[in-house]
Design a protein around this motif. Structure first.
Motif, PDB file in Angstrom:
ATOM      1  N   SER A 231       0.800  -1.225   0.046  1.00 16.14           N
ATOM      2  CA  SER A 231       0.138  -0.487   0.035  1.00 16.14           C
ATOM      3  C   SER A 231       0.869   1.140  -0.211  1.00 16.14           C
ATOM      4  O   SER A 231       1.866   1.131   0.618  1.00 16.14           O
ATOM      5  CB  SER A 231      -0.790   0.376   1.408  1.00 16.14           C
ATOM      6  OG  SER A 231      -1.686   0.983   1.325  1.00 16.14           O
ATOM      7  N   ASP A 232       0.071   2.575  -0.290  1.00 19.42           N
ATOM      8  CA  ASP A 232       0.946   3.554  -0.686  1.00 19.42           C
ATOM      9  C   ASP A 232       1.047   3.949   1.270  1.00 19.42           C
ATOM     10  O   ASP A 232       1.321   5.171   1.798  1.00 19.42           O
ATOM     11  CB  ASP A 232       0.351   4.829  -1.923  1.00 19.42           C
ATOM     12  CG  ASP A 232       0.784   4.368  -2.928  1.00 19.42           C
ATOM     13  OD1 ASP A 232       1.569   3.793  -3.097  1.00 19.42           O
ATOM     14  OD2 ASP A 232      -0.308   4.377  -3.340  1.00 19.42           O
ATOM     15  N   ASP A 233       0.118   3.587   1.476  1.00 18.44           N
ATOM     16  CA  ASP A 233       0.172   3.971   2.771  1.00 18.44           C
ATOM     17  C   ASP A 233      -0.549   3.145   4.462  1.00 18.44           C
ATOM     18  O   ASP A 233      -1.549   2.557   5.102  1.00 18.44           O
ATOM     19  CB  ASP A 233      -1.738   5.101   3.508  1.00 18.44           C
ATOM     20  CG  ASP A 233      -1.907   5.495   4.147  1.00 18.44           C
ATOM     21  OD1 ASP A 233      -0.643   5.867   4.866  1.00 18.44           O
ATOM     22  OD2 ASP A 233      -3.319   5.803   4.768  1.00 18.44           O
ATOM     23  N   PRO A 234       0.856   1.938   4.338  1.00 20.92           N
ATOM     24  CA  PRO A 234       0.206   1.107   4.944  1.00 20.92           C
ATOM     25  C   PRO A 234       0.934   1.080   6.701  1.00 20.92           C
ATOM     26  O   PRO A 234       1.158   1.823   7.105  1.00 20.92           O
ATOM     27  CB  PRO A 234       2.220   0.163   4.420  1.00 20.92           C
ATOM     28  CG  PRO A 234       3.634   1.450   4.210  1.00 20.92           C
ATOM     29  CD  PRO A 234       2.549   2.477   4.298  1.00 20.92           C
ATOM     30  N   ASP A 235       0.494  -0.128   6.643  1.00 26.85           N
ATOM     31  CA  ASP A 235      -0.092  -0.067   8.919  1.00 26.85           C
ATOM     32  C   ASP A 235       0.593  -1.513   8.720  1.00 26.85           C
ATOM     33  O   ASP A 235      -0.583  -3.351   9.236  1.00 26.85           O
ATOM     34  CB  ASP A 235      -1.337   0.147   8.608  1.00 26.85           C
ATOM     35  CG  ASP A 235      -2.011   0.050  10.246  1.00 26.85           C
ATOM     36  OD1 ASP A 235      -0.922  -0.387  11.068  1.00 26.85           O
ATOM     37  OD2 ASP A 235      -2.855  -0.004  11.239  1.00 26.85           O
ATOM     38  N   SER A 236       1.754  -1.972   9.035  1.00 29.74           N
ATOM     39  CA  SER A 236       2.575  -3.179   8.895  1.00 29.74           C
ATOM     40  C   SER A 236       1.737  -3.823  10.543  1.00 29.74           C
ATOM     41  O   SER A 236       2.058  -5.137  10.001  1.00 29.74           O
ATOM     42  CB  SER A 236       3.513  -2.847   9.004  1.00 29.74           C
ATOM     43  OG  SER A 236       4.552  -2.335   7.695  1.00 29.74           O
TER      44      SER A 236
ATOM     45  N   MET B 254       3.713   2.549  11.787  1.00 30.44           N
ATOM     46  CA  MET B 254       4.566   0.993  11.470  1.00 30.44           C
ATOM     47  C   MET B 254       3.654   1.758  10.146  1.00 30.44           C
ATOM     48  O   MET B 254       3.066   0.375   9.598  1.00 30.44           O
ATOM     49  CB  MET B 254       2.093   0.044  12.200  1.00 30.44           C
ATOM     50  CG  MET B 254       2.324  -0.100  13.312  1.00 30.44           C
ATOM     51  SD  MET B 254       3.803  -0.610  14.253  1.00 30.44           S
ATOM     52  CE  MET B 254       3.711  -2.386  13.690  1.00 30.44           C
ATOM     53  N   ASN B 255       4.201   2.891   9.530  1.00 31.12           N
ATOM     54  CA  ASN B 255       3.578   2.598   8.840  1.00 31.12           C
ATOM     55  C   ASN B 255       5.318   2.659   7.355  1.00 31.12           C
ATOM     56  O   ASN B 255       5.926   3.349   6.661  1.00 31.12           O
ATOM     57  CB  ASN B 255       3.529   4.713   7.873  1.00 31.12           C
ATOM     58  CG  ASN B 255       4.205   5.319   8.596  1.00 31.12           C
ATOM     59  OD1 ASN B 255       5.115   4.913   9.472  1.00 31.12           O
ATOM     60  ND2 ASN B 255       4.312   6.448   8.453  1.00 31.12           N
ATOM     61  N   PHE B 256       5.802   1.591   8.018  1.00 30.05           N
ATOM     62  CA  PHE B 256       6.712   0.929   6.534  1.00 30.05           C
ATOM     63  C   PHE B 256       6.853  -0.017   5.906  1.00 30.05           C
ATOM     64  O   PHE B 256       5.982  -1.070   6.015  1.00 30.05           O
ATOM     65  CB  PHE B 256       8.512   1.045   8.103  1.00 30.05           C
ATOM     66  CG  PHE B 256       7.965  -0.091   8.961  1.00 30.05           C
ATOM     67  CD1 PHE B 256       7.447  -1.745   8.820  1.00 30.05           C
ATOM     68  CD2 PHE B 256       7.523   0.029   9.827  1.00 30.05           C
ATOM     69  CE1 PHE B 256       7.838  -2.202  10.153  1.00 30.05           C
ATOM     70  CE2 PHE B 256       6.519  -0.250  10.804  1.00 30.05           C
ATOM     71  CZ  PHE B 256       6.890  -1.844  10.988  1.00 30.05           C
ATOM     72  N   GLU B 257       8.283  -0.147   5.418  1.00 29.78           N
ATOM     73  CA  GLU B 257       7.769  -1.013   3.880  1.00 29.78           C
ATOM     74  C   GLU B 257       7.636  -2.571   4.423  1.00 29.78           C
ATOM     75  O   GLU B 257       9.153  -2.735   5.128  1.00 29.78           O
ATOM     76  CB  GLU B 257       9.111  -0.213   2.789  1.00 29.78           C
ATOM     77  CG  GLU B 257       8.465  -2.000   1.871  1.00 29.78           C
ATOM     78  CD  GLU B 257       9.697  -1.571   0.621  1.00 29.78           C
ATOM     79  OE1 GLU B 257      10.264  -2.480  -0.076  1.00 29.78           O
ATOM     80  OE2 GLU B 257      10.763  -0.747   0.820  1.00 29.78           O
TER      81      GLU B 257
ATOM     82  N   THR C 290      17.931   7.148   7.209  1.00 26.96           N
ATOM     83  CA  THR C 290      16.215   6.691   5.601  1.00 26.96           C
ATOM     84  C   THR C 290      15.452   5.383   6.093  1.00 26.96           C
ATOM     85  O   THR C 290      15.672   4.620   6.258  1.00 26.96           O
ATOM     86  CB  THR C 290      17.221   6.441   4.709  1.00 26.96           C
ATOM     87  OG1 THR C 290      17.833   6.008   4.662  1.00 26.96           O
ATOM     88  CG2 THR C 290      19.100   7.784   4.360  1.00 26.96           C
ATOM     89  N   THR C 291      14.373   5.603   5.194  1.00 24.90           N
ATOM     90  CA  THR C 291      13.426   4.940   4.914  1.00 24.90           C
ATOM     91  C   THR C 291      13.352   4.482   3.600  1.00 24.90           C
ATOM     92  O   THR C 291      13.400   5.350   2.629  1.00 24.90           O
ATOM     93  CB  THR C 291      12.021   5.309   6.231  1.00 24.90           C
ATOM     94  OG1 THR C 291      11.900   6.682   5.225  1.00 24.90           O
ATOM     95  CG2 THR C 291      12.458   5.468   6.815  1.00 24.90           C
ATOM     96  N   SER C 292      13.271   3.663   3.389  1.00 25.59           N
ATOM     97  CA  SER C 292      12.793   3.187   2.003  1.00 25.59           C
ATOM     98  C   SER C 292      10.981   3.796   1.437  1.00 25.59           C
ATOM     99  O   SER C 292      10.153   3.657   2.322  1.00 25.59           O
ATOM    100  CB  SER C 292      12.216   1.621   1.436  1.00 25.59           C
ATOM    101  OG  SER C 292      13.899   1.380   1.432  1.00 25.59           O
ATOM    102  N   LYS C 293      10.952   4.178   0.245  1.00 24.06           N
ATOM    103  CA  LYS C 293       9.452   4.224  -0.148  1.00 24.06           C
ATOM    104  C   LYS C 293       8.494   2.575  -0.412  1.00 24.06           C
ATOM    105  O   LYS C 293       9.288   1.828  -1.111  1.00 24.06           O
ATOM    106  CB  LYS C 293       9.681   4.992  -1.465  1.00 24.06           C
ATOM    107  CG  LYS C 293      10.417   6.732  -1.093  1.00 24.06           C
ATOM    108  CD  LYS C 293       9.712   7.431  -2.177  1.00 24.06           C
ATOM    109  CE  LYS C 293      10.141   8.733  -2.266  1.00 24.06           C
ATOM    110  NZ  LYS C 293      10.554   9.587  -3.403  1.00 24.06           N
ATOM    111  N   VAL C 294       7.356   2.812  -0.032  1.00 25.11           N
ATOM    112  CA  VAL C 294       6.783   1.607  -0.702  1.00 25.11           C
ATOM    113  C   VAL C 294       6.503   1.462  -1.848  1.00 25.11           C
ATOM    114  O   VAL C 294       5.963   2.655  -2.170  1.00 25.11           O
ATOM    115  CB  VAL C 294       5.428   1.933   0.285  1.00 25.11           C
ATOM    116  CG1 VAL C 294       4.795   0.239   0.179  1.00 25.11           C
ATOM    117  CG2 VAL C 294       5.886   2.053   1.623  1.00 25.11           C
TER     118      VAL C 294
END
Length: 423
Positions: free
Chosen positions: A58-63, A391-394, A262-266
């Motif tokens: 998702s573009d707006d993740p909730d892992s 929790m919005n990480f890839e 840094t964080t990765s884009k989903v």
């Protein structure tokens, strides 16, 4: 001066009592030690991880949603003794897929009030070319809920983070999002499935410390060992988590000024055109009729189905609360207020089926919210410590796990009357 961190608040006295209860029951919320020990059983789990990972992009993740779904999957197969004979599907791959999808729909309902199963299944057909009907999911959800005795607010590693963080505060600080990511990414690997949630929590902190502050790690580990002890399982788990952080390039974010990561884009889910569904509306209506009857049968007689009857709001004198989480339901088979609902044939059928479909869905939805006292207490901290913004990480779980039977069986001609339909 308050030395607490905004993301790791110091537990109150009431919360400390709840956490103490977590330690007493945490073993009930993980897979049994004899589960996922053979290559074939491990492939079961890896396939579920792959399916849930694909469906969670998702573009707006909730892992937290896929994390919780895998918790349900592990517990279900553990309780079910890896027996899939009563699960719909022609092949093991189809059965595992249906279980994984249903675990994901339950976890989504636990997390999102506006979740739509119908819309979710449309996306499933679009993205994976797999046709699973809403009645199939509903039947599978009921089987999972019964097998887990409706204890859906799991005790997870997140429940212990506020308890353990103060032991690390004097040495180093962590952003909660980083610790959350270690825990979630570990859920995608079967080697972490048998560790206690509290062991996962303390191991995530230690792995973060070793990764981010290697020069301080010996001192940190010795101090932690002197205060709470470090069992052999924890040491083993820490090593695996450090390897996990390195392999997946998990960035450990510090609370120290000037420290960033840094964080990765989903990756965005490709927007493809939804194809025509393979099951007729009439057949689906008949499935719903049978499902309504199943739910009615479950309401009769004595049962250990905890919250289903609570959600149906029976009179207080018909419900007896037993020890623990169990709710025993008095025999209502002779009560006049328990009505048999039959769908009239003919013109009004579709409307009535839609009404009953919504009613069954409402039973499950409300049951997931109205759980016994212990379940509500478990959620009191969990709801606070896992906000979506942290929790919005890839999700870095593998998505290329092959089917259990091979391509020549997996893509055989489908039988639309039973199981998952592969177009």
């Amino acid at each position: 001066m308050d030395d607490s961190e905004p993301e790791f608040p110091i537990p109150t006295r009431k919360e400390l009592e709840i956490i103490k209860n977590y330690f007493n029951v945490e073993s009930e919320f993980i897979a049994a030690t004899d589960t996922f020990t053979t290559p074939h059983d491990i492939l079961f789990r890896n396939l579920a991880v792959s399916i849930i990972a694909k469906l969670s992009r998702s573009d707006d993740p909730d892992s937290f949603i896929p994390y919780l779904a895998m918790n349900y999957f592990d517990r279900f197969l553990s309780q079910h003794k890896l027996n899939l004979e009563d699960v719909e599907g022609r092949t093991e791959t189809e059965r595992v897929r249906l279980i994984a999808v249903s675990c994901l729909t339950i976890s989504s309902k636990m997390r999102t009030n506006s979740f739509s199963v119908d819309r979710f299944l449309e996306n499933l057909y679009r993205d994976m070319n797999v046709r699973i009907t809403p009645p199939m999911v509903m039947r599978m959800e009921l089987l999972i809920l019964q097998e887990l005795q409706w204890a859906m607010r799991s005790v997870t590693a997140f429940c212990f983070l506020n308890h353990y963080y103060p032991y690390f505060k004097k040495f180093c600080g962590f952003k909660r999002r980083s610790i959350n990511e270690i825990i979630v990414q570990a859920q995608g690997e079967h080697t972490f499935a048998h560790y206690m949630p509290s062991h996962i929590a303390i191991s995530a902190f230690l792995a973060a410390a070793q990764t981010k502050y290697p020069s301080k790690y010996s001192e940190i580990a010795e101090d932690i060992k002197s205060k709470i002890g470090l069992q052999g399982q924890v040491k083993e788990c820490v090593k695996k988590m450090v390897d996990l952080c390195n392999r997946l390039n998990i960035q450990i974010e510090s609370t120290e000024p000037g420290t960033r990561s840094t964080t990765s884009k989903v990756a965005a889910v490709p927007q493809e055109e939804i194809k025509e569904a393979g099951t007729s509306k009439e057949n689906e209506d008949e499935e719903w009729t049978g499902l309504i009857k199943q739910v009615q049968d479950m309401r009769k007689g004595k049962a250990r189905v905890q919250v289903l009857v609570q959600a149906e709001e029976l009179p207080d004198d018909e419900v007896t609360v037993a020890s623990g989480n169990e709710v025993m339901v008095a025999d209502t088979s002779d009560k006049k207020d328990v009505e048999e609902t039959s769908l009239p044939k003919g013109k009004g059928k579709a409307v009535d089926v839609d009404d009953d479909k919504a009613r069954v869905e409402d039973i499950i939805q409300r049951a997931l919210v109205k759980e016994p006292r212990m379940e509500r207490s478990i959620s009191e901290i969990a709801e606070v410590v896992v906000p979506k913004k942290l929790m919005n990480f890839e999700l870095k779980w593998p998505t290329d796990v092959p089917s259990l039977e091979g391509d020549e069986i997996q893509y055989a001609r489908p039988r639309q009357s039973f199981g998952c339909i592969i177009s």
